[in-house]
Design an enzyme around this catalytic site. Structure first.
Site, PDB file in Angstrom:
ATOM      1  N   HIS A   1     -38.877   7.662 -25.420  1.00 50.69           N
ATOM      2  CA  HIS A   1     -37.841   7.772 -24.390  1.00 50.69           C
ATOM      3  C   HIS A   1     -37.211   9.160 -24.466  1.00 50.69           C
ATOM      4  O   HIS A   1     -37.117   9.739 -25.554  1.00 50.69           O
ATOM      5  CB  HIS A   1     -36.720   6.748 -24.615  1.00 50.69           C
ATOM      6  CG  HIS A   1     -36.937   5.421 -23.971  1.00 50.69           C
ATOM      7  ND1 HIS A   1     -36.341   4.266 -24.443  1.00 50.69           N
ATOM      8  CD2 HIS A   1     -37.648   5.041 -22.883  1.00 50.69           C
ATOM      9  CE1 HIS A   1     -36.683   3.249 -23.684  1.00 50.69           C
ATOM     10  NE2 HIS A   1     -37.475   3.693 -22.723  1.00 50.69           N
TER      11      HIS A   1
ATOM     12  N   CYS B   1     -29.073   4.513 -27.683  1.00 53.37           N
ATOM     13  CA  CYS B   1     -29.729   3.315 -27.157  1.00 53.37           C
ATOM     14  C   CYS B   1     -28.746   2.161 -27.002  1.00 53.37           C
ATOM     15  O   CYS B   1     -28.902   1.322 -26.109  1.00 53.37           O
ATOM     16  CB  CYS B   1     -30.883   2.895 -28.062  1.00 53.37           C
ATOM     17  SG  CYS B   1     -32.315   3.993 -28.014  1.00 53.37           S
TER      18      CYS B   1
END
Length: 263
Positions: free
Chosen positions: A162, A256
């Site tokens: 990511h 996150c």
């Protein structure tokens, strides 16, 4: 944020996940609460999503949507194990209809996992990652929905699957990133856009030192990222370390666990 009440590593969808290593659920909750309290102690308002059984990765709430100036681009997860999370995030914004305009996506994207925003750079630009999770077609879709230029950046190292594991926004105009996580062409784009960027090395990235949250002054990052903490301090920011060792078992850390709301 979403508490890790059902957090386990039941499947492996990134290189950090190992189903043979057990998660200490009580410790995960304690560490998550420490992060939440750190944010509130710094003066930030934290909204809490209810955890749902069967969605063990819901603690990684950054992946559920991406918002800019009250407009929300919803997520559409690549892996079916996480698909239900998108509905929970959509319901959160639906409860606050006076403040948010929500758009359901047609393209696969994982919210702030692969999108970030710099309001003070070039009139306001979105940086967007692709290569492992988000489909590059989502970048064009996000640009049409958000009305902001979207800069596509190709991720090439599976360990940094990511964008938020390879790049972080430090304030309205400045970023830090690990160059080798990106393709050569994307490295050139970043160097052109951010010639004064704070560069991280592989050890910083592997310590999830780029998976941070910054309010422009305080930079919250995990305790393992000590070298990255020294770098942000030298750059004029105040590092604040939080232990999130259990969340790292699922391939995530501070960023996150935090979905930033931009009304």
């Amino acid at each position: 944020m979403c508490p890790p009440e059902h957090f386990t590593v039941e499947y492996a969808i990134n290189p950090w996940m190992d189903t043979k290593i057990a998660v200490d659920g009580a410790l995960a909750l304690k560490q998550w609460a420490s992060l939440r309290d750190t944010l509130t102690d710094l003066g930030h308002l934290v909204h809490v999503l209810d955890a749902r059984p069967g969605l063990p990765d819901m603690v990684y709430s950054a992946n559920g949507a991406f918002s800019v100036d009250g407009t929300v681009y919803g997520a559409r997860f690549k892996y079916p194990q996480r698909a239900g999370e998108a509905d929970e995030h959509r319901a959160f914004y639906a409860e606050k209809t006076d403040n948010w305009r929500f758009f359901a996506p047609e393209q696969v994207n994982e919210g702030e996992g692969d999108f970030t925003y710099l309001p003070g750079a070039y009139g306001g630009i979105v940086l967007a990652g692709y290569g492992f999770r988000t489909d590059p077609a989502a970048h064009a879709e996000a640009q049409e929905i958000l009305g902001r230029p979207v800069i596509s950046l190709k991720l090439v190292d599976p360990a940094f699957y990511h964008l938020d594991t390879a790049l972080a926004v430090l304030d309205d105009r400045h970023v830090t990133y690990y160059p080798e996580a990106f393709s050569p062409a994307s490295q050139r784009v970043l160097a052109q856009l951010f010639p004064d960027a704070l560069l991280a090395d592989r050890s910083d990235a592997e310590a999830f030192g780029l998976n941070l949250v910054s309010d422009g002054r305080h930079v919250i990052l995990n305790t393992e990222a000590t070298a990255m903490g020294h770098k942000v301090r030298a750059a004029g920011y105040l590092p604040v370390h939080v232990n999130l060792s259990e969340l790292k078992l699922g391939g995530g850390s501070v960023k996150c666990a935090v979905a930033e709301l931009r009304p």
